[in-house]
Design a protein around this motif. Structure first.
Motif, PDB file in Angstrom:
ATOM      1  N   VAL A 136     -28.690  23.777  43.751  1.00 47.16           N
ATOM      2  CA  VAL A 136     -28.361  23.697  42.328  1.00 47.16           C
ATOM      3  C   VAL A 136     -29.168  24.732  41.537  1.00 47.16           C
ATOM      4  CG1 VAL A 136     -28.385  22.234  40.277  1.00 47.16           C
ATOM      5  CG2 VAL A 136     -27.648  21.286  42.468  1.00 47.16           C
ATOM      6  N   CYS A 137     -30.443  24.900  41.889  1.00 48.62           N
ATOM      7  CA  CYS A 137     -31.244  25.944  41.238  1.00 48.62           C
ATOM      8  C   CYS A 137     -30.613  27.316  41.441  1.00 48.62           C
ATOM      9  CB  CYS A 137     -32.664  25.931  41.788  1.00 48.62           C
ATOM     10  SG  CYS A 137     -33.689  24.567  41.211  1.00 48.62           S
ATOM     11  N   ASN A 138     -30.202  27.607  42.665  1.00 53.33           N
ATOM     12  CA  ASN A 138     -29.554  28.887  42.951  1.00 53.33           C
ATOM     13  C   ASN A 138     -28.272  29.049  42.144  1.00 53.33           C
ATOM     14  OD1 ASN A 138     -31.565  29.402  44.811  1.00 53.33           O
ATOM     15  ND2 ASN A 138     -30.311  28.939  46.610  1.00 53.33           N
ATOM     16  N   LEU A 139     -27.530  27.965  42.039  1.00 53.22           N
ATOM     17  CA  LEU A 139     -26.269  27.977  41.300  1.00 53.22           C
ATOM     18  C   LEU A 139     -26.499  28.310  39.830  1.00 53.22           C
ATOM     19  CD1 LEU A 139     -23.172  27.136  41.484  1.00 53.22           C
ATOM     20  CD2 LEU A 139     -23.929  24.889  40.726  1.00 53.22           C
ATOM     21  N   VAL A 140     -27.457  27.623  39.229  1.00 51.41           N
ATOM     22  CA  VAL A 140     -27.749  27.842  37.810  1.00 51.41           C
ATOM     23  C   VAL A 140     -28.262  29.262  37.577  1.00 51.41           C
ATOM     24  CG1 VAL A 140     -29.214  27.128  35.893  1.00 51.41           C
ATOM     25  CG2 VAL A 140     -28.171  25.401  37.366  1.00 51.41           C
ATOM     26  N   MET A 141     -29.161  29.714  38.435  1.00 52.49           N
ATOM     27  CA  MET A 141     -29.729  31.044  38.254  1.00 52.49           C
ATOM     28  C   MET A 141     -28.706  32.149  38.516  1.00 52.49           C
ATOM     29  SD  MET A 141     -32.605  30.463  37.015  1.00 52.49           S
ATOM     30  CE  MET A 141     -33.183  32.155  36.982  1.00 52.49           C
ATOM     31  N   TYR A 142     -27.698  31.860  39.317  1.00 50.87           N
ATOM     32  CA  TYR A 142     -26.617  32.817  39.529  1.00 50.87           C
ATOM     33  C   TYR A 142     -25.947  33.154  38.198  1.00 50.87           C
ATOM     34  CZ  TYR A 142     -22.024  34.582  40.974  1.00 50.87           C
ATOM     35  OH  TYR A 142     -20.876  35.334  41.116  1.00 50.87           O
ATOM     36  N   PHE A 143     -25.628  32.137  37.426  1.00 54.09           N
ATOM     37  CA  PHE A 143     -24.990  32.369  36.133  1.00 54.09           C
ATOM     38  C   PHE A 143     -25.980  32.944  35.118  1.00 54.09           C
ATOM     39  CE2 PHE A 143     -22.109  29.244  38.030  1.00 54.09           C
ATOM     40  CZ  PHE A 143     -20.893  29.865  37.804  1.00 54.09           C
ATOM     41  N   LYS A 144     -27.226  32.504  35.182  1.00 49.45           N
ATOM     42  CA  LYS A 144     -28.227  33.037  34.251  1.00 49.45           C
ATOM     43  C   LYS A 144     -28.454  34.522  34.499  1.00 49.45           C
ATOM     44  CE  LYS A 144     -32.949  32.337  32.553  1.00 49.45           C
ATOM     45  NZ  LYS A 144     -32.552  32.217  31.145  1.00 49.45           N
ATOM     46  N   ASP A 145     -28.626  34.895  35.755  1.00 46.52           N
ATOM     47  CA  ASP A 145     -28.882  36.303  36.089  1.00 46.52           C
ATOM     48  C   ASP A 145     -27.693  37.195  35.742  1.00 46.52           C
ATOM     49  OD1 ASP A 145     -31.360  35.558  37.007  1.00 46.52           O
ATOM     50  OD2 ASP A 145     -30.794  35.551  39.127  1.00 46.52           O
ATOM     51  N   ALA A 146     -26.488  36.608  35.750  1.00 47.60           N
ATOM     52  CA  ALA A 146     -25.286  37.360  35.395  1.00 47.60           C
ATOM     53  C   ALA A 146     -25.069  37.409  33.880  1.00 47.60           C
ATOM     54  CB  ALA A 146     -24.060  36.747  36.068  1.00 47.60           C
ATOM     55  N   GLY A 147     -25.951  36.754  33.118  1.00 46.55           N
ATOM     56  CA  GLY A 147     -25.809  36.710  31.666  1.00 46.55           C
ATOM     57  C   GLY A 147     -24.692  35.793  31.210  1.00 46.55           C
ATOM     58  N   GLU A 148     -24.315  34.823  32.044  1.00 43.42           N
ATOM     59  CA  GLU A 148     -23.180  33.950  31.739  1.00 43.42           C
ATOM     60  C   GLU A 148     -23.576  32.500  31.458  1.00 43.42           C
ATOM     61  OE1 GLU A 148     -20.489  34.290  35.000  1.00 43.42           O
ATOM     62  OE2 GLU A 148     -20.250  36.457  34.782  1.00 43.42           O
ATOM     63  N   LEU A 149     -24.889  32.224  31.394  1.00 42.82           N
ATOM     64  CA  LEU A 149     -25.313  30.844  31.195  1.00 42.82           C
ATOM     65  C   LEU A 149     -25.442  30.555  29.695  1.00 42.82           C
ATOM     66  CD1 LEU A 149     -26.041  28.351  32.942  1.00 42.82           C
ATOM     67  CD2 LEU A 149     -28.438  28.930  32.562  1.00 42.82           C
ATOM     68  N   ASP A 150     -24.295  30.569  29.005  1.00 41.86           N
ATOM     69  CA  ASP A 150     -24.294  30.196  27.592  1.00 41.86           C
ATOM     70  C   ASP A 150     -24.168  28.675  27.480  1.00 41.86           C
ATOM     71  OD1 ASP A 150     -21.675  29.803  28.361  1.00 41.86           O
ATOM     72  OD2 ASP A 150     -20.823  31.295  27.017  1.00 41.86           O
ATOM     73  N   ASP A 151     -24.058  28.172  26.250  1.00 39.50           N
ATOM     74  CA  ASP A 151     -23.980  26.717  26.046  1.00 39.50           C
ATOM     75  C   ASP A 151     -22.778  26.120  26.762  1.00 39.50           C
ATOM     76  OD1 ASP A 151     -26.260  26.727  24.531  1.00 39.50           O
ATOM     77  OD2 ASP A 151     -25.233  26.702  22.596  1.00 39.50           O
ATOM     78  N   PHE A 152     -21.658  26.832  26.764  1.00 38.59           N
ATOM     79  CA  PHE A 152     -20.447  26.326  27.421  1.00 38.59           C
ATOM     80  C   PHE A 152     -20.682  26.148  28.923  1.00 38.59           C
ATOM     81  CE2 PHE A 152     -16.515  26.948  29.762  1.00 38.59           C
ATOM     82  CZ  PHE A 152     -15.618  26.121  29.111  1.00 38.59           C
ATOM     83  N   THR A 153     -21.199  27.185  29.567  1.00 39.54           N
ATOM     84  CA  THR A 153     -21.418  27.121  31.013  1.00 39.54           C
ATOM     85  C   THR A 153     -22.463  26.081  31.368  1.00 39.54           C
ATOM     86  OG1 THR A 153     -20.799  29.456  31.265  1.00 39.54           O
ATOM     87  CG2 THR A 153     -22.056  28.468  33.052  1.00 39.54           C
ATOM     88  N   LEU A 154     -23.551  26.013  30.596  1.00 38.13           N
ATOM     89  CA  LEU A 154     -24.581  25.016  30.866  1.00 38.13           C
ATOM     90  C   LEU A 154     -24.024  23.599  30.724  1.00 38.13           C
ATOM     91  CD1 LEU A 154     -27.572  24.396  31.466  1.00 38.13           C
ATOM     92  CD2 LEU A 154     -27.976  24.433  28.994  1.00 38.13           C
ATOM     93  N   THR A 155     -23.227  23.380  29.684  1.00 41.21           N
ATOM     94  CA  THR A 155     -22.631  22.053  29.475  1.00 41.21           C
ATOM     95  C   THR A 155     -21.699  21.694  30.625  1.00 41.21           C
ATOM     96  OG1 THR A 155     -22.766  22.253  27.070  1.00 41.21           O
ATOM     97  CG2 THR A 155     -21.182  20.660  27.941  1.00 41.21           C
TER      98      THR A 155
END
Length: 230
Positions: free
Chosen positions: A75-94
């Motif tokens: 799950v950490c890898n999954l979340v950081m994948y989107f964060k590192d891609a600049g895609e972890l906005d409020d929508f994606t996090l929710t």
């Protein structure tokens, strides 16, 4: 020696831990009047959902003991994948938080247990790119004609006949999509997904079998076996 399901801490760096401590407002339940309750929740507080699912699906305690910290690492890898891609906005996090909160939603049917949601799914096989991506949570956009909540709102008596666990999934993802009705579930290309699965899982057939049972839907399992599994 007594083997327990004691959970180890996830092998995440400080940046990841800070990220999974961020909260998102998600559906936490609904009452008899079908009024939805919402609350702020953090991913780090929801690992127990996957651990609970593992207790249901993985019979061997020793395997679960080895798998649980690796589920957290995934799950950490999954979340950081989107964060590192600049895609972890409020929508994606929710949407990720919602998917994790609902990852063990299931019920009983005539043919046995049925999963209403899993953490990772495959796009609808009717889509031309269904072999190219995994999706986090349930697929679909709020403006899709087949949105189940919109269909049920048009026939409210049918809503009362839906199993509570399934209705909770519908409510959860309906809320998660409301921030942007034109966006669907977060996607991960197949060629990237294997890199998110911890090496300890990929190199151990017993752990890999347990991981795919816990985290993947039937369709995602089939895609994983064809495209990723050795």
């Amino acid at each position: 020696m007594v083997i327990t399901d004691k959970i180890q801490q996830p092998e995440c760096n400080q940046n990841c831990v800070a990220t999974i401590k961020q909260t998102a407002t998600i559906v936490t339940g609904f009452d008899e009047g079908l009024r939805v309750h919402k609350g702020d929740q953090a991913i780090i507080k929801l690992f127990n959902v996957l651990h609970k699912r593992a207790r249901r699906l993985v019979a061997d305690k020793a395997t679960r003991r080895r798998l649980n910290p690796l589920l957290r690492k995934f799950v950490c890898n999954l979340v950081m994948y989107f964060k590192d891609a600049g895609e972890l906005d409020d929508f994606t996090l929710t949407n990720i938080t919602t998917a994790l909160s609902l990852a063990d939603s299931h019920g009983e049917a005539m043919h046995g247990t049925i999963d209403y949601s899993t953490l990772i799914r495959r796009p609808n096989p009717a889509h031309p790119d269904s072999d190219n991506y995994f999706v986090v949570g349930r697929e679909g956009r709020l403006d899709d004609p087949g949105c189940p909540i919109k269909q049920l709102e048009a026939r409210p008596t049918e809503m009362l006949q839906i199993p509570q666990e399934q209705l909770g999934v519908f409510f959860g993802f309906y809320h998660a999509r409301q921030q942007d009705p034109e966006r669907g579930a977060p996607k991960i290309p197949v060629e990237d997904f294997g890199d998110l699965v911890p090496r300890e899982i990929r190199t151990d057939p017993v752990l890999e079998e347990a991981f795919t049972d816990v985290c993947l839907s039937d369709g995602a399992w089939e895609l994983y076996q064809r495209k990723i599994a050795a």
